[in-house]
Design an enzyme around this catalytic site. Structure first.
Site, mmCIF file in Angstrom:
data_model
loop_
_atom_site.group_PDB
_atom_site.id
_atom_site.type_symbol
_atom_site.label_atom_id
_atom_site.label_comp_id
_atom_site.label_asym_id
_atom_site.label_seq_id
_atom_site.Cartn_x
_atom_site.Cartn_y
_atom_site.Cartn_z
ATOM 1 N N LYS A 89 0.852 -1.189 0.000
ATOM 2 C CA LYS A 89 0.000 0.000 0.000
ATOM 3 C C LYS A 89 0.888 1.240 0.000
ATOM 4 C CE LYS A 89 -4.322 1.105 2.354
ATOM 5 N NZ LYS A 89 -5.038 0.902 3.612
HETATM 6 C C1 E4P Z 1 -8.156 2.204 3.602
HETATM 7 O O1 E4P Z 1 -7.501 1.333 3.111
HETATM 8 C C2 E4P Z 1 -8.025 2.728 4.952
HETATM 9 O O2 E4P Z 1 -7.372 1.759 5.731
HETATM 10 C C3 E4P Z 1 -9.336 2.972 5.634
HETATM 11 O O3 E4P Z 1 -10.425 2.525 4.859
HETATM 12 C C4 E4P Z 1 -9.494 4.334 6.192
HETATM 13 O O4 E4P Z 1 -10.728 4.384 6.859
HETATM 14 P P1 E4P Z 1 -11.090 5.542 7.894
HETATM 15 O O5 E4P Z 1 -11.291 6.804 7.138
HETATM 16 O O6 E4P Z 1 -12.357 5.064 8.547
HETATM 17 O O7 E4P Z 1 -9.928 5.640 8.840
#
Ligand code: E4P
Length: 222
Positions: A89
């Site tokens: 990522k």
């Molecule tokens: C995406 O890959 C992130 O890990 C995640 O969906 C972020 O979510 P949040 O905005 O609820 O922290």
């Protein structure tokens, strides 16, 4: 549409896997910190454990901490070597896009994260990202329309033929999941609570109670 669970919590991952509908996992540094996972050795061990829980063929996104090209590529390679399920990522920044293009060339799969605009979605797809993560909930949080962004990216990717998968992220509730499916997202990643919320309907509970009551009335003692 594929279902990923967005957590580093091993109990939640096990529970989601046991549902029989889990396709993968996404994590991020905040989610890892929430579980108290710190230090490179522990972080790598935790990712490996997640991969083993979900089993073969289920992608697990592991996020880099580096923000420069060389650092992202080196860290990405270390993460990818951990397990075949790992998808690296990478944040949507200039160095990140460069690193995605390089990692893609070397056969390493990537998830471009922190995406908030159609322009960013085009750059990530051009670089060859495997997944693109637009953050729906965080866009909604500032009074904009997160799902409109998913629809826009779906249209662009359909028009251009980009094969990057649209992974609707920052999903907060069951309605987000339904809307992402209607908008044409390829994947949703959500907390376990949002997935479990999809089960709930009062008419299901009332209906099941009545079926069982009628059965027991007709079959006393069974
Ligand atoms: C995406 O890959 C992130 O890990 C995640 O969906 C972020 O979510 P949040 O905005 O609820 O922290």
């Amino acid at each position: 549409m594929q279902f990923f669970v967005d957590t580093a919590n091993l109990d939640h991952i096990r529970e989601a896997a046991e549902l029989g509908i889990l396709d993968g996992v996404t994590t991020n540094p905040s989610l890892m910190a929430r579980e108290g996972i710190a230090g490179e050795k522990n972080i790598l061990k935790h990712y490996r454990t997640i991969c083993e829980i979900v089993g073969e063929g289920r992608d697990v996104s592991a996020e880099v901490i580096a923000t420069d090209f060389k650092g992202i590529v080196e860290e990405g390679k270390r993460l990818a070597e951990l397990h075949e399920n790992i998808v690296v990522k990478v944040p949507m920044i200039r160095e990140g896009v460069k690193a995605i293009a390089h990692l893609t060339e070397t056969g390493i799969r990537t998830n471009c994260t922190l995406v908030f605009s159609a322009g960013q979605a085009i750059l990530a797809a051009k670089a060859g990202a495997t997944y693109l993560s637009p953050f729906i909930g965080r866009i909604d949080d500032i009074g904009w329309d997160g799902m409109a962004l998913i629809r826009e990216i779906v249209e662009i990717y359909n028009n251009t033929g980009y094969d990057t998968a649209i992974l609707a992220a920052s999903i907060r509730n069951p309605l987000h999941i339904i809307q992402a499916a209607k908008a044409g997202a390829d994947v949703v990643t959500c907390p376990l609570s949002a997935i479990l919320g999809l089960f709930s309907h009062p008419l299901t509970d009332i209906g099941l109670e009545k079926f069982l009551a009628d059965y027991h009335k007709a079959n006393p003692g069974a």
